[in-house]
Design an enzyme around this catalytic site. Structure first.
Site, PDB file in Angstrom:
ATOM      1  N   LYS A 124      -2.675   6.393   1.382  1.00 61.81           N
ATOM      2  CA  LYS A 124      -2.523   6.847   2.764  1.00 61.81           C
ATOM      3  C   LYS A 124      -1.595   8.070   2.777  1.00 61.81           C
ATOM      4  CE  LYS A 124      -2.815   4.430   7.118  1.00 61.81           C
ATOM      5  NZ  LYS A 124      -4.263   4.404   7.353  1.00 61.81           N
ATOM      6  N   GLU A 184     -16.416   6.117   3.838  1.00 57.95           N
ATOM      7  CA  GLU A 184     -15.795   5.636   5.082  1.00 57.95           C
ATOM      8  C   GLU A 184     -15.777   6.779   6.086  1.00 57.95           C
ATOM      9  OE1 GLU A 184     -11.556   4.861   5.060  1.00 57.95           O
ATOM     10  OE2 GLU A 184     -11.346   5.761   3.091  1.00 57.95           O
ATOM     11  N   ARG A 212       0.832  -1.203   0.000  1.00 58.89           N
ATOM     12  CA  ARG A 212       0.000   0.000   0.000  1.00 58.89           C
ATOM     13  C   ARG A 212       0.868   1.254   0.000  1.00 58.89           C
ATOM     14  NH1 ARG A 212      -4.551   0.033   4.524  1.00 58.89           N
ATOM     15  NH2 ARG A 212      -2.804   0.671   5.842  1.00 58.89           N
TER      16      ARG A 212
END
Ligand SMILES: *Cc1c(COP(=O)(O)O)cnc(C)c1O
Length: 341
Positions: free
Chosen positions: A184, A220, A82
């Site tokens: 992220k 989210e 990620r």
């Protein structure tokens, strides 16, 4: 190895400097080997890319002490992958995932005395991150970067028992279509701070973000993915290109399917359907899964049947199974647990 003299059960979720951190630098087109250092301070140019144009990304994961006394981490290869994705989207040099896993292993091992003992409820939170150190004034990617990993012991998330959360449907957006919601990046968090501060001021625990384009689909919260449970025990999670792919959520879906024999669906979830679900939870590394009791949409309340005092039965089973896998009391799928020492 002697553990540090810390009141593990009463730790909060905060930063405490530990003995060693890993530092690698990118210069002249390549990464150096990286070393463990004792100095917690970072010294960079006043004109560093991270300070001017926010070129930075991070990861978050935990190390645990298992029942038989080993220190382990959970699926660190997925954090490494990620972070590679985050770097590519931010025009930062990729720190290869194999090196990433080595770096976190070294950092955890060097701080083994800070990894909370089994059964204490506390864990060792590991924070890998990367930022542009090279100077930039004209808008472009920097030429130099630093990758670091530190760890800090953190307390049990549900101190004094579980308390279901109250969410508000947020009027701010978290992620633009085709933006950076799926990586992220620190910048996603910078712009969510006003939304969370105002949510707290109004008495809510978290924000539920809807898709920015149509405001009809569930995305989210600021730092956790949603899992819903239908009245006939199907586990449903929203699918969208602007959601951060939570490793906890992906793991819980496998647990639901392969360990609990439940049907799982990853699909578009319209806000209009939320009122019909039996249970709702938020998943992420910090809490594994936190129950949601209530969602407030501009004064209109959605109250889940699981209520405001307990975690619903399916979410409880999901949580117990995954934490059992992480702590070593339930057999993990191949490759999920990396033993550090
Ligand atoms: C980190 C993060 C999560 C949770 O991901 P995990 O891999 O489960 O810790 C969820 N949403 C956002 C926006 C995040 O940054």
């Amino acid at each position: 190895m002697e553990k540090k003299n810390i009141d593990w059960a009463n730790l909060g979720f905060g930063y405490m400097p530990t003995d060693k951190r890993f530092v690698a630098n990118y210069k002249d087109g390549k990464w150096d080997e990286g070393v463990l250092v004792s100095d917690a301070a970072v010294v960079i140019s006043e004109c560093a890319g991270v300070l001017q144009y926010s070129q930075s990304c991070f990861e978050g994961m935990k190390a645990y002490t298992t029942e038989d006394g080993h220190i382990v981490t959970f699926r660190p290869d997925l954090n490494g992958e990620r972070m590679e994705d985050s770097c590519r989207r931010l025009e930062m040099p990729v720190f290869p995932k194999e090196k990433f896993v080595e770096a976190i292993a070294k950092t955890i091992e060097a701080n083994a005395a800070w990894v909370p003992p089994y059964g204490s409820g506390a864990t060792f939170y590991v924070r890998p991150y990367m930022f542009a150190t090279g100077p930039v004034i004209g808008v472009k990617p920097a030429d130099e970067y630093q990758f670091r990993v530190f760890g800090t012991p953190v307390g049990p998330y549900f101190k004094g028992g579980v308390k279901p959360l109250t969410l508000r449907v947020c009027d701010f957006d978290r992620a633009a279509p085709h933006g950076t919601g799926h990586i992220k990046a620190g910048l996603n968090y910078a712009m969510s701070l006003h939304a969370i501060v105002t949510a707290h001021a109004e008495g809510f625990d978290e924000n539920m973000y809807l898709d920015a384009a149509t405001r009809t689909k569930v995305e989210e919260t600021g730092g956790a993915n949603f899992l819903f449970v239908t009245k006939d025990n199907k586990v449903v999670t929203p699918k969208s290109s602007t959601i951060l792919p939570s490793i906890t959520r992906r793991s819980l879906l496998t647990v639901a399917k392969d360990y609990l024999g439940l049907e799982v669906e990853e699909r578009t979830v319209y806000f209009d359907e939320v009122k019909d679900f039996a249970e709702c939870g938020l998943c992420g590394t910090a809490a594994v899964i936190s129950p949601v009791g209530k969602i407030v949409d501009h004064g209109k309340e959605i109250c889940f049947p699981s209520g405001m005092t307990e975690m619903g039965p399916v979410i409880t089973k999901l949580r117990d199974t995954l934490t059992g896998i992480q702590m070593g009391s339930i057999k993990a799928p191949d490759g999920w647990i990396k033993v550090i020492k």
